[in-house]
Design an enzyme around this catalytic site. Sequence first.
Site, PDB file in Angstrom:
ATOM      1  N   GLY A  25       3.137   4.600   0.748  1.00  0.00           N
ATOM      2  CA  GLY A  25       3.440   5.301   1.986  1.00  0.00           C
ATOM      3  C   GLY A  25       2.843   4.574   3.172  1.00  0.00           C
ATOM      4  O   GLY A  25       2.075   3.619   3.013  1.00  0.00           O
ATOM      5  N   ASN A  26       3.185   4.998   4.358  1.00  0.00           N
ATOM      6  CA  ASN A  26       2.637   4.412   5.575  1.00  0.00           C
ATOM      7  C   ASN A  26       2.833   5.346   6.757  1.00  0.00           C
ATOM      8  O   ASN A  26       3.645   6.278   6.692  1.00  0.00           O
ATOM      9  CB  ASN A  26       3.244   3.024   5.860  1.00  0.00           C
ATOM     10  CG  ASN A  26       4.692   2.919   5.453  1.00  0.00           C
ATOM     11  OD1 ASN A  26       5.575   3.432   6.118  1.00  0.00           O
ATOM     12  ND2 ASN A  26       4.936   2.275   4.305  1.00  0.00           N
ATOM     13  N   SER A  42      -1.359  -2.841   5.361  1.00  0.00           N
ATOM     14  CA  SER A  42      -0.664  -2.929   4.087  1.00  0.00           C
ATOM     15  C   SER A  42      -1.631  -2.853   2.903  1.00  0.00           C
ATOM     16  O   SER A  42      -2.634  -3.568   2.856  1.00  0.00           O
ATOM     17  CB  SER A  42       0.117  -4.245   4.014  1.00  0.00           C
ATOM     18  OG  SER A  42       0.740  -4.397   2.764  1.00  0.00           O
ATOM     19  N   GLY A  43      -1.318  -1.960   1.956  1.00  0.00           N
ATOM     20  CA  GLY A  43      -1.990  -1.938   0.666  1.00  0.00           C
ATOM     21  C   GLY A  43      -3.463  -1.598   0.673  1.00  0.00           C
ATOM     22  O   GLY A  43      -4.185  -1.992  -0.245  1.00  0.00           O
ATOM     23  N   GLU A  73       6.521  -1.944   5.844  1.00  0.00           N
ATOM     24  CA  GLU A  73       7.625  -1.216   6.467  1.00  0.00           C
ATOM     25  C   GLU A  73       7.515  -1.206   7.991  1.00  0.00           C
ATOM     26  O   GLU A  73       8.067  -0.325   8.656  1.00  0.00           O
ATOM     27  CB  GLU A  73       7.690   0.219   5.926  1.00  0.00           C
ATOM     28  CG  GLU A  73       7.821   0.339   4.423  1.00  0.00           C
ATOM     29  CD  GLU A  73       9.089  -0.297   3.852  1.00  0.00           C
ATOM     30  OE1 GLU A  73       9.932  -0.765   4.637  1.00  0.00           O
ATOM     31  OE2 GLU A  73       9.212  -0.332   2.623  1.00  0.00           O
ATOM     32  N   HIS A  92       5.808   8.087   6.378  1.00  0.00           N
ATOM     33  CA  HIS A  92       6.609   7.715   5.205  1.00  0.00           C
ATOM     34  C   HIS A  92       5.835   8.134   3.961  1.00  0.00           C
ATOM     35  O   HIS A  92       4.752   7.610   3.687  1.00  0.00           O
ATOM     36  CB  HIS A  92       6.886   6.220   5.191  1.00  0.00           C
ATOM     37  CG  HIS A  92       7.439   5.711   3.888  1.00  0.00           C
ATOM     38  ND1 HIS A  92       8.368   6.417   3.150  1.00  0.00           N
ATOM     39  CD2 HIS A  92       7.183   4.581   3.191  1.00  0.00           C
ATOM     40  CE1 HIS A  92       8.662   5.729   2.055  1.00  0.00           C
ATOM     41  NE2 HIS A  92       7.951   4.618   2.050  1.00  0.00           N
ATOM     42  N   HIS A  94       5.659   9.652  -0.302  1.00  0.00           N
ATOM     43  CA  HIS A  94       6.215   9.511  -1.648  1.00  0.00           C
ATOM     44  C   HIS A  94       6.012  10.825  -2.403  1.00  0.00           C
ATOM     45  O   HIS A  94       5.324  10.870  -3.426  1.00  0.00           O
ATOM     46  CB  HIS A  94       5.537   8.365  -2.391  1.00  0.00           C
ATOM     47  CG  HIS A  94       5.934   7.011  -1.915  1.00  0.00           C
ATOM     48  ND1 HIS A  94       5.765   5.879  -2.681  1.00  0.00           N
ATOM     49  CD2 HIS A  94       6.494   6.586  -0.757  1.00  0.00           C
ATOM     50  CE1 HIS A  94       6.196   4.812  -2.007  1.00  0.00           C
ATOM     51  NE2 HIS A  94       6.632   5.232  -0.838  1.00  0.00           N
ATOM     52  N   HIS A 156      12.907   5.834  -3.571  1.00  0.00           N
ATOM     53  CA  HIS A 156      11.723   5.343  -2.862  1.00  0.00           C
ATOM     54  C   HIS A 156      10.844   6.463  -2.322  1.00  0.00           C
ATOM     55  O   HIS A 156       9.658   6.512  -2.598  1.00  0.00           O
ATOM     56  CB  HIS A 156      12.201   4.427  -1.725  1.00  0.00           C
ATOM     57  CG  HIS A 156      11.123   3.659  -1.044  1.00  0.00           C
ATOM     58  ND1 HIS A 156      11.297   2.379  -0.573  1.00  0.00           N
ATOM     59  CD2 HIS A 156       9.853   3.983  -0.721  1.00  0.00           C
ATOM     60  CE1 HIS A 156      10.181   1.938  -0.017  1.00  0.00           C
ATOM     61  NE2 HIS A 156       9.292   2.917  -0.083  1.00  0.00           N
TER      62      HIS A 156
END
Length: 214
Positions: A25-26, A42-43, A73, A92, A94, A156
């Site tokens: 997610g982000n 990221s990550g 993203e 975003h 999940h 996704h």
Amino acid sequence: MNYKELIVKSGIKMLNSGMTVETWGNISARDPRNDRVYLTPSGMDYSKINEADVVVCDLDGNILEGHRKPTIEKDLHLEIYKKRKDVNAIVHTHPIYSTVFSCMGEDIPPIIDEAAQVLMGTCRRADYALPGTMELAENCVKALGDTAMSCLLQSHGAVCVGKDMDTAFKVARVLEMTAEIYYRIRATGGSPIPILEENIEYMIDFMKNKYGQR
């Protein structure tokens, strides 16, 4: 407003809400005064991100602040902001039930009043594209259209937007609640009774112009 602090706190909020796991997610926020966009890195573990880890860029994707790689993203977030001037926050997620329908390639209809009021219509499924690609960003923007507050990314997860971060999270919660109710109805072999379009339009107007304190 301290947008970097907002991103840090929102990451922890998303993780604790059960709407994602691990580092997936982000989140982003846009400062409408100057169109600066604040993104999760990221990550990285949401529980360990601090303000120095937040990446700041302009709408063209030029990095203005931060030493981390932004979420893969990034383009998805930026393309939404370019298309939707009413959006200043994007989450975003999940989530389980919403992702069930994204994996089946199905939309989630506004079968409950809360969904009609908050989601601004059907949560549509964006065609599949690889994560981090411009194709995925364009598919997401198309699924959101001019007014929808959420969409599903096929196989996704979900993308939820709002005028501010609180609204984006509200959309995410209502979407997942609607998805779970829809799933449970389908699991019993039933089908929901649709809300009439004119009633959906009434409730959207009610939320915008009459609900709450002014």
